[in-house]
Motif scaffolding. Structure first.
Motif, mmCIF file in Angstrom:
data_model
loop_
_atom_site.group_PDB
_atom_site.id
_atom_site.type_symbol
_atom_site.label_atom_id
_atom_site.label_comp_id
_atom_site.label_asym_id
_atom_site.label_seq_id
_atom_site.Cartn_x
_atom_site.Cartn_y
_atom_site.Cartn_z
ATOM 1 N N LEU A 189 -15.008 -84.231 -84.436
ATOM 2 C CA LEU A 189 -14.946 -85.358 -85.964
ATOM 3 C C LEU A 189 -15.139 -84.257 -86.478
ATOM 4 O O LEU A 189 -15.723 -83.289 -86.559
ATOM 5 N N ALA A 190 -14.879 -84.486 -88.523
ATOM 6 C CA ALA A 190 -14.653 -83.848 -89.421
ATOM 7 C C ALA A 190 -16.746 -83.657 -89.599
ATOM 8 O O ALA A 190 -17.000 -84.464 -89.634
ATOM 9 N N TRP A 191 -16.870 -82.663 -89.767
ATOM 10 C CA TRP A 191 -18.243 -82.135 -90.280
ATOM 11 C C TRP A 191 -18.919 -81.562 -88.575
ATOM 12 O O TRP A 191 -20.355 -81.827 -88.578
ATOM 13 N N GLY A 192 -18.506 -82.021 -87.224
ATOM 14 C CA GLY A 192 -19.040 -81.866 -86.110
ATOM 15 C C GLY A 192 -19.700 -82.943 -85.673
ATOM 16 O O GLY A 192 -19.654 -83.872 -85.913
ATOM 17 N N SER A 193 -20.936 -82.262 -84.545
ATOM 18 C CA SER A 193 -21.556 -83.484 -84.000
ATOM 19 C C SER A 193 -22.294 -83.763 -84.973
ATOM 20 O O SER A 193 -22.974 -82.677 -85.086
ATOM 21 N N TYR A 194 -23.272 -85.138 -85.003
ATOM 22 C CA TYR A 194 -24.424 -85.599 -85.547
ATOM 23 C C TYR A 194 -25.048 -84.567 -84.243
ATOM 24 O O TYR A 194 -26.124 -84.621 -85.097
ATOM 25 N N ILE A 195 -25.837 -85.205 -83.190
ATOM 26 C CA ILE A 195 -26.438 -84.890 -82.436
ATOM 27 C C ILE A 195 -26.659 -83.337 -83.050
ATOM 28 O O ILE A 195 -28.069 -82.779 -83.068
ATOM 29 N N ASP A 196 -26.080 -82.411 -82.964
ATOM 30 C CA ASP A 196 -26.235 -80.687 -82.598
ATOM 31 C C ASP A 196 -26.548 -80.479 -84.603
ATOM 32 O O ASP A 196 -27.457 -80.048 -85.068
ATOM 33 N N HIS A 197 -26.219 -81.874 -85.845
ATOM 34 C CA HIS A 197 -26.198 -81.649 -87.123
ATOM 35 C C HIS A 197 -27.755 -81.613 -87.225
ATOM 36 O O HIS A 197 -28.428 -81.444 -87.441
ATOM 37 N N LEU A 198 -28.754 -82.952 -86.233
ATOM 38 C CA LEU A 198 -30.253 -83.226 -85.927
ATOM 39 C C LEU A 198 -30.825 -82.258 -85.035
ATOM 40 O O LEU A 198 -31.924 -82.183 -86.137
ATOM 41 N N VAL A 199 -29.999 -81.276 -84.233
ATOM 42 C CA VAL A 199 -31.094 -80.562 -83.818
ATOM 43 C C VAL A 199 -31.044 -79.431 -84.461
ATOM 44 O O VAL A 199 -32.578 -78.894 -85.171
ATOM 45 N N GLU A 200 -30.417 -78.948 -85.715
ATOM 46 C CA GLU A 200 -30.632 -78.342 -86.496
ATOM 47 C C GLU A 200 -31.996 -78.058 -87.812
ATOM 48 O O GLU A 200 -32.871 -77.757 -88.156
ATOM 49 N N TRP A 201 -32.096 -79.583 -88.401
ATOM 50 C CA TRP A 201 -32.222 -79.960 -89.107
ATOM 51 C C TRP A 201 -33.130 -80.159 -88.615
ATOM 52 O O TRP A 201 -34.738 -79.772 -89.539
ATOM 53 N N ASN A 202 -34.498 -80.504 -87.421
ATOM 54 C CA ASN A 202 -35.540 -80.696 -87.052
ATOM 55 C C ASN A 202 -36.301 -78.910 -86.590
ATOM 56 O O ASN A 202 -37.538 -79.367 -87.174
ATOM 57 N N LYS A 203 -34.974 -78.250 -86.624
ATOM 58 C CA LYS A 203 -36.469 -76.934 -86.939
ATOM 59 C C LYS A 203 -36.849 -76.549 -88.363
ATOM 60 O O LYS A 203 -37.984 -75.784 -88.216
ATOM 61 N N TYR A 204 -36.520 -77.150 -88.659
ATOM 62 C CA TYR A 204 -36.924 -77.109 -90.637
ATOM 63 C C TYR A 204 -38.004 -78.212 -91.562
ATOM 64 O O TYR A 204 -38.160 -78.793 -92.705
#
Length: 315
Positions: A189-204
């Motif tokens: 979808l536009a802007w990709g995977s929501y789960i991946d998005h969450l995984v990335e922000w969890n690092k911060y």
């Protein structure tokens, strides 16, 4: 009145007109493995974005599409303008500057020259983006700018994005919920995977200049959420400002004014604004698939606790 109201209407309605001439298969392009709307951005713009220069007083709001970005954007803008105590003349000057410089409502939108033009804005900039951390300009994470990250339970996000994808002329539509669900789970979808998005922000999540707030906690107690946001950004508001802004930015108020504030985009943008709507579309197997994916990727994390997945996503 938000700073960029007229600009939002202009950008979206121009994009609607452009999209009518584009075949469905060309409505999105891929950049670094993630899809984006062709009429709103380009690979050249996303390359140019790397050179964007963040300022220490920038107010940055980041969230995946349909997690409540427009609502939070409006809340933050109302709080910032109250803190800055802009006069009507100053607000008009701000709007004229953004219109003249062709400043777009989202950081990754527009032409490659947008970031040079943004340097000419003399006031505190409110910057909205749907991008995950690895695609943000390096200067944002390296500067002293603060980032407010919005999250929403993935099941309601999936349903809201489904209706958005099918009603938005700028995006390809799906023949069925099942077809869409597969795309959502696989990031097609536009802007990709929501789960991946969450995984990335969890690092911060423990970063001193990053604050995570959930759509659900804002729905539970908007005033309390706004007080946390004010403390994070250092906005100086009076006690009576909070209920006033909460009333002005309620979903119902924004929906009623959506034609005025967002033009043709209003009916698409404001649908229900509720928590738990996912139960109307998720099948038992889809429910289990999402639960397993979330557990595998985010189970036991601070972000998962913040999102209260067990509260909002259990059948």
């Amino acid at each position: 009145m938000s700073r960029n109201r007229e600009r939002v209407i202009e950008v979206v309605e121009n994009s609607f007109s452009q999209s009518e001439k584009i075949p469905p298969e060309d409505l999105m392009f891929s950049y670094r493995g993630i899809l984006y709307p062709t009429t709103l951005s380009s690979p050249e713009t996303l390359e140019a974005l790397k050179s964007f220069e963040a300022r220490s007083d920038d107010v940055i709001v980041a969230g995946y599409p349909k997690t409540g970005n427009n609502w939070l954007n409006e809340i933050v803008r109302e709080m910032e303008s109250t803190d800055a105590k802009y006069t009507e003349e100053e607000m008009e000057e701000i709007k004229n500057a953004e219109r003249k410089l062709e400043i777009f409502p989202c950081l990754e939108f527009g032409d490659p020259g947008a970031y040079e033009r943004m340097k000419k804005l003399p006031f505190r900039r409110i910057i909205i983006t749907h991008l995950p951390p690895h695609l943000l300009p390096p200067s944002i994470l390296q500067s002293k700018a603060k980032i407010l990250v919005l999250v929403r339970n993935p099941k309601d996000t999936a349903v809201s994005y489904y209706h958005f994808h099918n009603n938005m002329p700028l995006l390809p539509s799906f023949a069925s919920w099942d077809e869409y669900f597969s795309a959502f789970m696989n990031g097609k979808l536009a802007w990709g995977s929501y789960i991946d998005h969450l995984v990335e922000w969890n690092k911060y999540i423990d970063h001193e200049r990053i604050m995570v707030i959930s759509y659900e906690e804002l729905k539970e107690d908007q005033v309390l959420g706004m007080k946390r946001i004010a403390a994070f950004f250092g906005f100086s508001l009076c006690e009576e400002d909070f209920p006033r802004i909460a009333k002005k930015t309620s979903f119902q108020t924004m929906k009623e004014k959506s034609e005025e504030t967002h033009g043709k985009f209003g009916d698409i943008l404001f649908r229900k604004g509720v928590v738990g709507n996912w139960r109307d579309l998720f099948s038992k197997s889809q429910n289990e698939e999402m639960d397993q994916k979330f557990e595998d990727c985010l189970g036991g994390t601070k972000l998962a606790a913040k999102m209260k997945y067990d509260v909002y996503c259990k059948a």
